[in-house]
Design a protein around this motif. Structure first.
Motif, PDB file in Angstrom:
ATOM      1  N   ARG A 160       1.328  -1.186   0.226  1.00  0.00           N
ATOM      2  CA  ARG A 160       0.170  -0.064   0.010  1.00  0.00           C
ATOM      3  C   ARG A 160       0.563   1.276  -0.214  1.00  0.00           C
ATOM      4  N   SER A 161       1.614   1.142   0.622  1.00  0.00           N
ATOM      5  CA  SER A 161       2.363   2.108   0.738  1.00  0.00           C
ATOM      6  C   SER A 161       3.591   2.695  -0.393  1.00  0.00           C
ATOM      7  N   GLN A 162       4.476   1.589  -1.096  1.00  0.00           N
ATOM      8  CA  GLN A 162       4.604   1.529  -2.361  1.00  0.00           C
ATOM      9  C   GLN A 162       3.817   2.064  -3.418  1.00  0.00           C
ATOM     10  N   LEU A 163       2.361   1.456  -3.499  1.00  0.00           N
ATOM     11  CA  LEU A 163       1.591   2.206  -4.305  1.00  0.00           C
ATOM     12  C   LEU A 163       1.161   3.881  -4.383  1.00  0.00           C
ATOM     13  N   GLU A 164       1.145   4.055  -2.788  1.00  0.00           N
ATOM     14  CA  GLU A 164       0.713   5.439  -2.727  1.00  0.00           C
ATOM     15  C   GLU A 164       1.610   6.082  -3.769  1.00  0.00           C
ATOM     16  N   SER A 165       2.880   5.988  -3.179  1.00  0.00           N
ATOM     17  CA  SER A 165       4.198   6.678  -3.577  1.00  0.00           C
ATOM     18  C   SER A 165       4.105   6.024  -5.255  1.00  0.00           C
ATOM     19  N   GLN A 166       4.557   4.881  -5.807  1.00  0.00           N
ATOM     20  CA  GLN A 166       4.314   4.929  -7.280  1.00  0.00           C
ATOM     21  C   GLN A 166       3.212   5.913  -8.165  1.00  0.00           C
ATOM     22  N   GLY A 174      -8.764  10.996  -6.508  1.00  0.00           N
ATOM     23  CA  GLY A 174      -8.028  10.130  -5.180  1.00  0.00           C
ATOM     24  C   GLY A 174      -7.251   9.204  -4.985  1.00  0.00           C
ATOM     25  N   GLU A 175      -6.723   8.706  -3.947  1.00  0.00           N
ATOM     26  CA  GLU A 175      -5.124   7.609  -4.346  1.00  0.00           C
ATOM     27  C   GLU A 175      -6.046   6.249  -4.670  1.00  0.00           C
ATOM     28  N   ASN A 176      -6.993   5.775  -5.368  1.00  0.00           N
ATOM     29  CA  ASN A 176      -7.421   4.402  -5.770  1.00  0.00           C
ATOM     30  C   ASN A 176      -6.564   4.045  -7.042  1.00  0.00           C
ATOM     31  N   TYR A 177      -5.811   2.988  -6.590  1.00  0.00           N
ATOM     32  CA  TYR A 177      -4.781   2.161  -7.610  1.00  0.00           C
ATOM     33  C   TYR A 177      -5.123   1.375  -8.417  1.00  0.00           C
ATOM     34  N   LYS A 178      -6.603   1.368  -8.392  1.00  0.00           N
ATOM     35  CA  LYS A 178      -7.480   0.119  -9.374  1.00  0.00           C
ATOM     36  C   LYS A 178      -8.342   1.936  -9.881  1.00  0.00           C
ATOM     37  N   LEU A 199     -11.333  -4.201 -13.947  1.00  0.00           N
ATOM     38  CA  LEU A 199      -9.934  -3.382 -12.901  1.00  0.00           C
ATOM     39  C   LEU A 199      -9.364  -3.224 -13.631  1.00  0.00           C
ATOM     40  N   VAL A 200      -8.162  -1.488 -14.126  1.00  0.00           N
ATOM     41  CA  VAL A 200      -6.682  -2.016 -14.131  1.00  0.00           C
ATOM     42  C   VAL A 200      -6.437  -0.342 -13.501  1.00  0.00           C
TER      43      VAL A 200
END
Length: 370
Positions: A165-171, A225-229, A268-269
């Motif tokens: 989750r932390s990595q995804l937020e940063s990326q 927002g911070e949606n990863y997908k 989802l992508v």
């Protein structure tokens, strides 16, 4: 190589040490209990301490730790294959009974080999009786260690999820900033605003639509927002804002074609994954010999994977630039996000097409719908 890959995937040394530590503690408690009974309670002829320590505790410790280490590996494989819980419970119940047979068999073989018992005197019935005498204890010890195994894997999964989750937020944040930076570059804004200005007197409606597209594009990048997908439909909607602006800027020199399976729109992508691919095609596709460009965007399902492909008919990339996603911030970020989200199941390929142009292909497992 195969063993090293298997070891990395399934064998967790920390977990094995944890299991060994637990059973060491159990044996220590048993040893202290036995010492107390021998000192204060029992008046019978007692087995020598050497036999108890070497032939019972040590052999038993090695057998149980090796057996439970194999169970830990099997459990990891069961979890990876997503077996139903009732099947897993039945398997562990069977293994909890089997451990008694394994311990008894090793002890009998060891006794025969070291001369503590003659083979002619061996009784299978007596061996089963001794196993049945402690079957409930083996059952409890087994499931206590199974509890340790599942708790360990659960806590490890929670920790990995938090790191992911932390990595995804940063990326994702880096992706947004990169995209926002590219859209706010003076030449992009000046070209877009100049195109809008030229349209005001010629086609007021089109000028207004372009202003709306630019506004919506920047709003999506900043406030989505911070949606990863996200759903594919949402990703396409944001991409359309960008494509509309590109069409205005490049006019007849750019053609954009989309081939998207409508059945996949709710899948989802990764968020903000398509625009960098288009941007890269535009940036590297034009040349003195390629003043017009056709970009094809295709999204389809193949087996259990979603295939996203962006191809242009512009110039070929030199061989040394085909690994551009290793150097370019935008595509490197996509590669990192794909690995974080899907691990080795995701693939990204950039290659020259046979006749002309370059294609970028992303392959990801199909995610469940919202």
């Amino acid at each position: 190589m195969k063993f090293l890959a298997f070891k990395k995937k399934y064998i967790d040394v920390k977990l094995i040490l944890l299991l060994a530590g637990f059973y060491t503690l159990f044996n220590l408690v048993y040893f202290l209990k036995l010492a107390y009974i021998r000192a204060y309670a029992s008046k019978e002829v007692l087995t020598p301490w050497s036999d108890i320590i070497f032939h019972n505790l040590i052999y038993d410790w090695f057998i149980v730790v090796i057996y439970m280490s194999l169970i830990a590996v099997s459990t990891k494989r069961l979890l990876n294959k997503r077996y139903s819980w009732y099947k897993i419970f039945l398997l562990h119940t069977l293994f909890s009974i089997l451990i008694g047979f394994v311990i008894r068999f090793v002890f009998d073989v060891q006794g025969i080999l070291f001369g503590r018992m003659k083979f002619s005197e061996y009784s299978f019935k007596a061996s089963i009786d001794r196993m049945m005498y402690v079957i409930e204890l083996n059952f409890l010890i087994y499931f206590a260690m199974i509890f340790i195994i599942y708790t360990y894997y659960y806590l490890k999964q929670v920790k990995e999820a938090e790191i992911q989750r932390s990595q995804l937020e940063s990326q994702l944040s880096n992706t947004r900033m990169k995209m926002l930076s590219s859209q706010l570059q003076p030449h992009f804004l000046f070209n877009t605003l100049n195109s809008i200005s030229a349209l005001v007197d010629i086609d007021t409606k089109k000028a207004q639509n372009t202003i709306a597209d630019l506004s919506d594009l920047l709003r999506e990048i900043l406030y989505s927002g911070e949606n990863y997908k996200v759903s594919l439909s949402k990703e396409i909607r944001m991409l359309d804002y960008y494509l509309n602006i590109l069409n205005l800027r490049f006019s007849d020199h750019l053609k954009l074609k989309k081939h998207i399976d409508s059945k996949l729109l709710d899948r989802l992508v990764p968020a903000l994954i398509l625009q960098p691919l288009i941007e890269n095609s535009v940036k590297h596709g034009y040349s003195y010999r390629h003043t017009t460009l056709v970009i094809n965007i295709s999204i389809l399902k193949k087996n259990k994977f979603l295939i996203l492909k962006v191809a242009n008919d512009g110039k070929h990339l030199p061989q040394e630039k085909l690994n551009i996603f290793e150097k370019g911030v935008g595509l490197k970020n996509i590669r990192d996000r794909l690995f974080t989200l899907y691990g080795e199941k995701a693939k990204i390929i950039i290659r020259n097409r046979k006749e002309k142009g370059v294609e970028t292909i992303i392959k990801i497992p199909i995610s469940q719908t919202h």
